[in-house]
Design an enzyme around this catalytic site. Structure first.
Site, PDB file in Angstrom:
ATOM      1  N   ARG A 110     -14.372  13.358   7.393  1.00 19.33           N
ATOM      2  CA  ARG A 110     -13.077  13.988   7.719  1.00 19.33           C
ATOM      3  C   ARG A 110     -12.692  14.999   6.645  1.00 19.33           C
ATOM      4  O   ARG A 110     -12.147  16.065   6.936  1.00 19.33           O
ATOM      5  CB  ARG A 110     -11.987  12.910   7.842  1.00 19.33           C
ATOM      6  CG  ARG A 110     -12.093  12.128   9.141  1.00 19.33           C
ATOM      7  CD  ARG A 110     -11.213  10.881   9.100  1.00 19.33           C
ATOM      8  NE  ARG A 110      -9.823  11.183   8.848  1.00 19.33           N
ATOM      9  CZ  ARG A 110      -8.969  10.337   8.261  1.00 19.33           C
ATOM     10  NH1 ARG A 110      -9.355   9.143   7.861  1.00 19.33           N
ATOM     11  NH2 ARG A 110      -7.717  10.692   8.072  1.00 19.33           N
ATOM     12  N   LYS A 151      -8.697  -1.081   6.011  1.00 16.66           N
ATOM     13  CA  LYS A 151      -8.915  -1.640   4.676  1.00 16.66           C
ATOM     14  C   LYS A 151      -7.900  -2.746   4.372  1.00 16.66           C
ATOM     15  O   LYS A 151      -8.236  -3.755   3.766  1.00 16.66           O
ATOM     16  CB  LYS A 151      -8.827  -0.519   3.633  1.00 16.66           C
ATOM     17  CG  LYS A 151     -10.019   0.431   3.729  1.00 16.66           C
ATOM     18  CD  LYS A 151      -9.858   1.674   2.882  1.00 16.66           C
ATOM     19  CE  LYS A 151      -8.862   2.623   3.471  1.00 16.66           C
ATOM     20  NZ  LYS A 151      -8.990   4.020   3.094  1.00 16.66           N
ATOM     21  N   HIS A 195       0.854  -1.183   0.000  1.00 17.90           N
ATOM     22  CA  HIS A 195       0.000   0.000   0.000  1.00 17.90           C
ATOM     23  C   HIS A 195       0.888   1.230   0.000  1.00 17.90           C
ATOM     24  O   HIS A 195       1.873   1.293   0.732  1.00 17.90           O
ATOM     25  CB  HIS A 195      -0.872   0.001   1.254  1.00 17.90           C
ATOM     26  CG  HIS A 195      -1.757   1.215   1.338  1.00 17.90           C
ATOM     27  ND1 HIS A 195      -2.950   1.309   0.662  1.00 17.90           N
ATOM     28  CD2 HIS A 195      -1.596   2.397   1.986  1.00 17.90           C
ATOM     29  CE1 HIS A 195      -3.492   2.486   0.890  1.00 17.90           C
ATOM     30  NE2 HIS A 195      -2.694   3.167   1.691  1.00 17.90           N
ATOM     31  N   SER A 234      -7.510   4.267   9.361  1.00 14.27           N
ATOM     32  CA  SER A 234      -8.246   4.225   8.098  1.00 14.27           C
ATOM     33  C   SER A 234      -7.542   3.288   7.112  1.00 14.27           C
ATOM     34  O   SER A 234      -8.159   2.374   6.542  1.00 14.27           O
ATOM     35  CB  SER A 234      -8.324   5.652   7.539  1.00 14.27           C
ATOM     36  OG  SER A 234      -8.640   5.655   6.180  1.00 14.27           O
ATOM     37  N   ASP A 286     -15.153   3.231   7.407  1.00 17.74           N
ATOM     38  CA  ASP A 286     -14.071   4.115   6.980  1.00 17.74           C
ATOM     39  C   ASP A 286     -14.536   5.010   5.833  1.00 17.74           C
ATOM     40  O   ASP A 286     -14.198   6.192   5.789  1.00 17.74           O
ATOM     41  CB  ASP A 286     -12.845   3.296   6.560  1.00 17.74           C
ATOM     42  CG  ASP A 286     -11.769   4.201   5.971  1.00 17.74           C
ATOM     43  OD1 ASP A 286     -11.253   5.058   6.712  1.00 17.74           O
ATOM     44  OD2 ASP A 286     -11.490   4.085   4.769  1.00 17.74           O
TER      45      ASP A 286
HETATM   46  N1  URA Z   1      -5.608   7.174   2.850  1.00 19.74           N
HETATM   47  C1  URA Z   1      -6.591   6.530   3.521  1.00 19.74           C
HETATM   48  O1  URA Z   1      -7.041   5.456   3.114  1.00 19.74           O
HETATM   49  N2  URA Z   1      -7.047   7.071   4.649  1.00 19.74           N
HETATM   50  C2  URA Z   1      -6.585   8.226   5.156  1.00 19.74           C
HETATM   51  O2  URA Z   1      -7.043   8.648   6.192  1.00 19.74           O
HETATM   52  C3  URA Z   1      -5.571   8.893   4.444  1.00 19.74           C
HETATM   53  C4  URA Z   1      -5.097   8.335   3.292  1.00 19.74           C
END
Ligand code: URA
Length: 431
Positions: free
Chosen positions: A168, A187, A82, A183, A161
């Site tokens: 947010r 995932k 990621h 966050s 999320d």
């Molecule tokens: N990427 C994400 O998936 N979440 C965040 O809060 C910031 C970047």
């Protein structure tokens, strides 16, 4: 439990319990707590932060708010990577096939780009026919059959999320390390891989502008992964300038293809190989770092990684013939931007270069924006290069949108000085 009591507790700087965090996430996902109270909760968190346990409870509660992908039918160690987001970051397009060509199982759910950062799913969609939405059963079968699948995030992964992130975004609470870490990890944990390598970008073009902040984020994500029973490593890499030369969806696929033919730019290859080494070790496919690197280099240079990329594209419905002429993936109209004076390139503000590509149509300002898959920027110069007035700094591939604005953003993003500067690309590894 009452949400007002939980907001008060966080506002006053106390740590929340697992039950309190689960209550907030569960009730918010079900629509039982209104946005205005969660906004207050987010702002209290922004100012008072969360400790590692709270951030882990938050990540796990968000993971459990929807589906988790069960990859246990796939034999072997499943790997994932990621990136926290950057400009010109097409590493997944190269790394996935490269690792799969060496026997790793690369099961990846990727996102779309937002703002100045690109997303793998948009890039793959620039290949005609490539399907990013496939059923979870087919995703698993494809990884079993060919070792790789790269798809969009399935509808119900971490829905909490999705809701929280949108809130947010409009309450100025995105750039808060425990919220970002939970966050991202919610995932990643829901996507089911056994070993995850996080590429935490640092610099102008990244969420984290300093190495200190990036390290904090990286350590927290690694800790959350550990507490959730996964092998997680983070590598801090520079985003002081775009990665590679090409920015924009079709252009990045083009550069990924060049790299898969063993002709990639040095920085892009280095980031790809560094993450690749880690994941080959995690998957027990190499005995040590040196062996991992030579396996990766061999596959890039002898065409196995490229063949695996073709298999991936074919399996997901993409037109493989188009990849033989990657120049067809980019806009025909070109505009050249020239170097304004003699010297050395000392800075290239990746954020502004990302914005320039966005103005041309390569990225979206809001989630609903339509993007142009064939526009973007090819940078001919990078930090450290000596330049002369009138040299070609960049070629813009355009479609009659945002050209003047992109040109001026690009020129303002470049600093030309008298001395050659060097930047450090691979900054730190945290495991
Ligand atoms: N990427 C994400 O998936 N979440 C965040 O809060 C910031 C970047």
């Amino acid at each position: 439990m009452h949400i007002v009591d939980i907001i008060t507790k966080k506002r006053d700087g106390h740590a929340l319990t697992k039950q309190e965090i689960e209550y907030v996430i569960d009730s918010y996902t079900k629509g039982e707590i209104p946005d205005y109270q969660i906004s207050a909760f987010l702002m209290a968190t922004y100012f008072n932060q969360m400790n590692d346990e709270e951030a882990t409870y938050l990540a796990l509660a968000m993971r459990d708010s929807g589906d988790s992908i069960d990859l246990s039918d796939i034999k072997g160690i499943k790997v994932d990577k990621h990136s926290t987001g950057g400009v010109g970051d097409k590493v997944t397009l190269i790394l996935g096939p490269l690792l799969a060509s060496l026997g790793a199982k690369f099961a990846k759910m990727s996102g779309r780009g937002l703002g100045h950062t690109g997303g793998t799913i948009d890039k793959l969609e620039s290949i005609p026919g490539y399907k990013v939405e496939i059923k979870v059963e087919d995703f698993i079968k494809q990884v079993q059959d060919i070792g790789i699948a790269v798809v969009g995030q399935s509808g119900d992964v971490a829905p909490a999320d999705k809701k929280l992130y949108a809130l947010r975004d409009v309450t100025a609470t995105v750039d808060c390390i425990p919220l970002i870490a939970s966050s991202i990890m919610s995932k990643k944990l829901a996507s089911g891989a056994d070993a995850i390598c996080l590429d935490v970008k640092v610099g102008h073009g990244a969420f984290m502008k300093t190495e200190e902040e990036a390290e904090k984020l990286a350590k927290l994500m690694v800790e959350i992964g550990k507490l959730a029973g996964k092998k997680v490593t983070a590598i801090l890499t520079g985003m002081d300038e775009p990665l590679g030369h090409k920015i924009g969806n079709g252009l990045e696929v083009y550069e990924a293809i060049e790299t898969l033919h063993g002709k990639g730019p040095k920085d892009l290859v280095e980031v790809t190989l560094t993450i690749g080494e880690q994941l080959l070790l995690d998957a027990n496919l190499a005995a040590n770092q040196k062996e991992a690197r030579s396996m990766l280099e061999a596959s890039l240079n002898d065409g196995r990684a490229y063949q695996k990329f073709l298999e991936l594209v074919k399996a997901q419905g993409g037109d493989v013939d188009k990849l033989k002429h990657p120049e067809d993936l980019i806009a025909k109209e070109k505009v050249e931007v020239l170097v304004p004076k003699d010297g050395f390139i000392t800075e290239m503000n990746a954020l502004d270069i990302g914005k320039a590509a966005m103005r041309l149509g390569a990225g979206r300002e809001t989630k609903e924006d339509q993007i142009l898959l064939d526009v973007g920027i090819d940078l001919h110069k990078k930090i450290g290069d000596q330049v002369h007035k009138g040299d070609i700094l960049a070629t813009l591939y355009v479609r009659n949108k945002g050209i003047d604005e992109a040109k001026s953003l690009l020129l303002n993003a470049i600093t030309i000085g008298h001395q050659k500067t060097e930047i450090k690309l691979i900054k730190k590894k945290i495991s």
